[in-house]
Design an enzyme around this catalytic site. Structure first.
Site, PDB file in Angstrom:
ATOM      1  N   GLU A  43      68.933  55.360  56.199  1.00 23.23           N
ATOM      2  CA  GLU A  43      68.327  56.171  57.263  1.00 23.23           C
ATOM      3  C   GLU A  43      66.828  56.298  57.051  1.00 23.23           C
ATOM      4  O   GLU A  43      66.375  56.523  55.920  1.00 23.23           O
ATOM      5  CB  GLU A  43      68.985  57.550  57.236  1.00 23.23           C
ATOM      6  CG  GLU A  43      69.208  58.139  58.595  1.00 23.23           C
ATOM      7  CD  GLU A  43      70.246  57.358  59.387  1.00 23.23           C
ATOM      8  OE1 GLU A  43      69.838  56.493  60.187  1.00 23.23           O
ATOM      9  OE2 GLU A  43      71.452  57.610  59.209  1.00 23.23           O
ATOM     10  N   HIS A  44      66.097  56.145  58.156  1.00 25.12           N
ATOM     11  CA  HIS A  44      64.634  56.188  58.129  1.00 25.12           C
ATOM     12  C   HIS A  44      64.088  55.093  57.212  1.00 25.12           C
ATOM     13  O   HIS A  44      63.032  55.252  56.592  1.00 25.12           O
ATOM     14  CB  HIS A  44      64.119  57.580  57.728  1.00 25.12           C
ATOM     15  CG  HIS A  44      64.310  58.586  58.837  1.00 25.12           C
ATOM     16  ND1 HIS A  44      63.431  58.718  59.873  1.00 25.12           N
ATOM     17  CD2 HIS A  44      65.317  59.457  59.086  1.00 25.12           C
ATOM     18  CE1 HIS A  44      63.868  59.656  60.708  1.00 25.12           C
ATOM     19  NE2 HIS A  44      65.020  60.113  60.255  1.00 25.12           N
ATOM     20  N   SER A  75      72.809  55.707  88.652  1.00 33.21           N
ATOM     21  CA  SER A  75      73.541  56.100  87.455  1.00 33.21           C
ATOM     22  C   SER A  75      74.588  57.138  87.824  1.00 33.21           C
ATOM     23  O   SER A  75      74.381  57.930  88.748  1.00 33.21           O
ATOM     24  CB  SER A  75      72.554  56.656  86.424  1.00 33.21           C
ATOM     25  OG  SER A  75      73.062  57.834  85.871  1.00 33.21           O
ATOM     26  N   GLY A 131      72.333  62.714  73.540  1.00 31.79           N
ATOM     27  CA  GLY A 131      71.696  63.710  72.675  1.00 31.79           C
ATOM     28  C   GLY A 131      72.456  63.978  71.386  1.00 31.79           C
ATOM     29  O   GLY A 131      72.195  64.950  70.694  1.00 31.79           O
ATOM     30  N   ALA A 132      73.426  63.117  71.063  1.00 27.23           N
ATOM     31  CA  ALA A 132      74.238  63.331  69.861  1.00 27.23           C
ATOM     32  C   ALA A 132      73.773  62.452  68.708  1.00 27.23           C
ATOM     33  O   ALA A 132      74.410  62.391  67.665  1.00 27.23           O
ATOM     34  CB  ALA A 132      75.708  63.064  70.175  1.00 27.23           C
ATOM     35  N   GLY A 133      72.678  61.735  68.903  1.00 30.73           N
ATOM     36  CA  GLY A 133      72.176  60.856  67.841  1.00 30.73           C
ATOM     37  C   GLY A 133      73.041  59.627  67.665  1.00 30.73           C
ATOM     38  O   GLY A 133      73.100  59.039  66.584  1.00 30.73           O
ATOM     39  N   GLU A 169      61.567  50.678  74.470  1.00 35.17           N
ATOM     40  CA  GLU A 169      61.637  52.070  74.013  1.00 35.17           C
ATOM     41  C   GLU A 169      60.278  52.538  73.458  1.00 35.17           C
ATOM     42  O   GLU A 169      59.824  53.631  73.755  1.00 35.17           O
ATOM     43  CB  GLU A 169      62.723  52.186  72.935  1.00 35.17           C
ATOM     44  CG  GLU A 169      62.824  53.543  72.322  1.00 35.17           C
ATOM     45  CD  GLU A 169      64.191  54.191  72.493  1.00 35.17           C
ATOM     46  OE1 GLU A 169      65.133  53.505  72.907  1.00 35.17           O
ATOM     47  OE2 GLU A 169      64.285  55.391  72.214  1.00 35.17           O
ATOM     48  N   ASP A 181      68.744  50.932  66.202  1.00 31.99           N
ATOM     49  CA  ASP A 181      69.723  51.240  67.246  1.00 31.99           C
ATOM     50  C   ASP A 181      70.011  50.031  68.136  1.00 31.99           C
ATOM     51  O   ASP A 181      71.168  49.730  68.447  1.00 31.99           O
ATOM     52  CB  ASP A 181      69.221  52.411  68.106  1.00 31.99           C
ATOM     53  CG  ASP A 181      68.889  53.632  67.271  1.00 31.99           C
ATOM     54  OD1 ASP A 181      69.315  53.692  66.104  1.00 31.99           O
ATOM     55  OD2 ASP A 181      68.193  54.522  67.779  1.00 31.99           O
TER      56      ASP A 181
HETATM   57  C1  GLA Z   1      66.564  56.975  65.114  1.00 31.64           C
HETATM   58  C2  GLA Z   1      65.696  55.769  65.447  1.00 31.64           C
HETATM   59  C3  GLA Z   1      66.002  54.597  64.525  1.00 31.64           C
HETATM   60  C4  GLA Z   1      65.988  55.009  63.059  1.00 31.64           C
HETATM   61  C5  GLA Z   1      66.809  56.284  62.848  1.00 31.64           C
HETATM   62  C6  GLA Z   1      66.686  56.807  61.442  1.00 31.64           C
HETATM   63  O1  GLA Z   1      67.897  56.685  65.399  1.00 31.64           O
HETATM   64  O2  GLA Z   1      65.915  55.384  66.779  1.00 31.64           O
HETATM   65  O3  GLA Z   1      65.098  53.552  64.767  1.00 31.64           O
HETATM   66  O4  GLA Z   1      64.687  55.162  62.594  1.00 31.64           O
HETATM   67  O5  GLA Z   1      66.423  57.316  63.741  1.00 31.64           O
HETATM   68  O6  GLA Z   1      67.276  55.925  60.550  1.00 31.64           O
END
Ligand code: GLA
Length: 386
Positions: A43-44, A75, A131-133, A169, A181
């Site tokens: 992550e990150h 939509s 919005g749930a990641g 994006e 993503d």
């Molecule tokens: C979000 C971003 C991704 C990534 C993650 C963290 O989902 O869209 O590009 O940086 O955060 O891993």
């Protein structure tokens, strides 16, 4: 006839096609579907040229589309909307915002990347939680990208397609995200978790059959709004760039293992990225040895690092992770960008109900929103459905 590889994607595609017919009065030329994702670990790290490990979830955005004389988007979200974007040449096309910006952005990015597209009518239907990641926006972008590329006869290889969707994006929508993503949506394969090097998008698919091991991956959507997500995300990126500059390396991917900086904050950001990349490599190793349950401690260590060193967790995410672990989860962590969104917990299948109840109870005791818990399965990446 294309083989339907995910029955659920086919259902969503039918709904998108019906919305297309109802809005535009004709049959779409095709329907394309792209999934949301969870990131198992890593992550990150994506915008630091590092390692990630996502798998696709069986939630899809479906795009029903036909070539047309003007751009028209519809939509099924909320009330549904038809937006006419006459001019996609400018990143600030009038009247194109919200969900429609993702569609317009993809058309713009394709044109900018040397894959010219003329207008199209597109109807979107998605069940990726918003919005749930879980990458609902990347799912939209990728479904539309495949649709436009197919309609206008462009063969774009998937890694390049991921970069183009990311560009939509970053440069059109204006969110400074990495490539995780869009790559997950376009490149993940059913039954596998994908290990990817974000520097060159080199990939390995690792079989990920949790059920065979008596294990279950729970996704816990905290139902908490992303707070300060955009500004904080950008500031983490800036911290990483500054740390790399001070160390004299192109990106934190290249930082030596025990690198250190005088500035405490930058030093902690650095430690997260370096240790997280190592945890991804360790996870791959453990999976290759067939010891899935042993990834648990790596997941939990990732959470601790994101919480303490990277400072992107939230009360809701910490509550979900702690309650899961207390109730017997083998490992748990926030997934995605953080500041709300979702966590994942690896559990023995027999304990799934107990962990779910514990997570919900912990949230109630703290006065937090009630989380929604579901079982994840590694689904198919983006594909043409019909
Ligand atoms: C979000 C971003 C991704 C990534 C993650 C963290 O989902 O869209 O590009 O940086 O955060 O891993």
């Amino acid at each position: 006839m294309l083989k339907p590889i995910d029955a659920h994607a086919v259902e969503l595609a039918e709904t998108a096609a019906a919305a297309f017919r109802a809005t535009f009065g004709s049959e779409p030329e095709g329907v394309w579907a792209a999934p949301g994702r969870v990131n198992l670990i890593g992550e990150h790290t994506d915008y630091n040229d590092g390692f990630v490990m996502p798998f696709a979830l069986p939630f899809y955005a479906a795009a029903a589309a036909s070539k047309a004389d003007t751009w028209e988007f519809h939509s099924t979200y909320g009330e549904g909307a038809t937006v006419r974007a006459e001019d996609l040449g400018s990143a600030a096309a009038d009247g194109v915002d919200g969900w429609a910006a993702y569609l317009a952005g993809v058309a713009w990015a394709l044109n900018e990347s040397g894959y010219p597209v003329a207008p199209a009518r597109i109807a979107i239907h998605s069940d990726v939680p918003h919005g749930a990641g879980l990458s609902s926006s990347a799912a939209l972008e990728c479904a539309v990208l495949l649709a436009l590329a197919d309609l206008y006869g462009h063969e774009i290889d998937r890694p390049e397609a991921a970069r183009i969707a990311q560009r939509a994006e970053n440069e059109y929508v204006g969110a400074p995200t990495g490539v995780l993503d869009q790559s997950a949506s376009l490149l993940c394969m059913e039954g596998n978790v994908m290990f990817m090097d974000c520097r060159d998008l080199a990939r390995e698919q690792e079989p990920f059959d949790l059920a065979a091991e008596g294990l279950t991956m729970l996704v816990i959507d905290t139902n908490a709004p992303h707070r300060h997500a955009d500004g904080e995300y950008a500031s983490r990126r800036a911290d990483c760039e500054e740390a790399a500059r001070l160390l004299g390396v192109p990106s934190l991917r290249d930082a030596p293992r025990h690198a250190y900086l005088d500035d405490d904050r930058l030093s902690r950001r650095l430690r997260h990225v370096v240790s997280e990349n190592q945890r991804v490599l360790d996870t791959v190793q453990v999976l290759k040895e067939g010891l899935v349950a042993r990834i648990g401690p790596l997941l939990t260590a990732s959470h601790v690092s994101l919480r303490d060193d990277y400072e992107v967790s939230s009360v809701e995410l910490d509550s979900a992770v702690e309650a899961s672990l207390k109730a017997g989860a083998l490992g748990a962590r926030m997934t995605g960008g953080g500041f709300g969104g979702s966590a994942i917990a690896l559990v023995e299948t027999a304990a799934a109900g107990k962990v779910e109840a514990a997570v919900i109870e912990a949230a109630a005791a703290k006065g937090l929103p009630t989380p929604r818990v579901f079982t994840a399965r590694a689904a198919a990446g983006a594909h043409r459905v019909r």
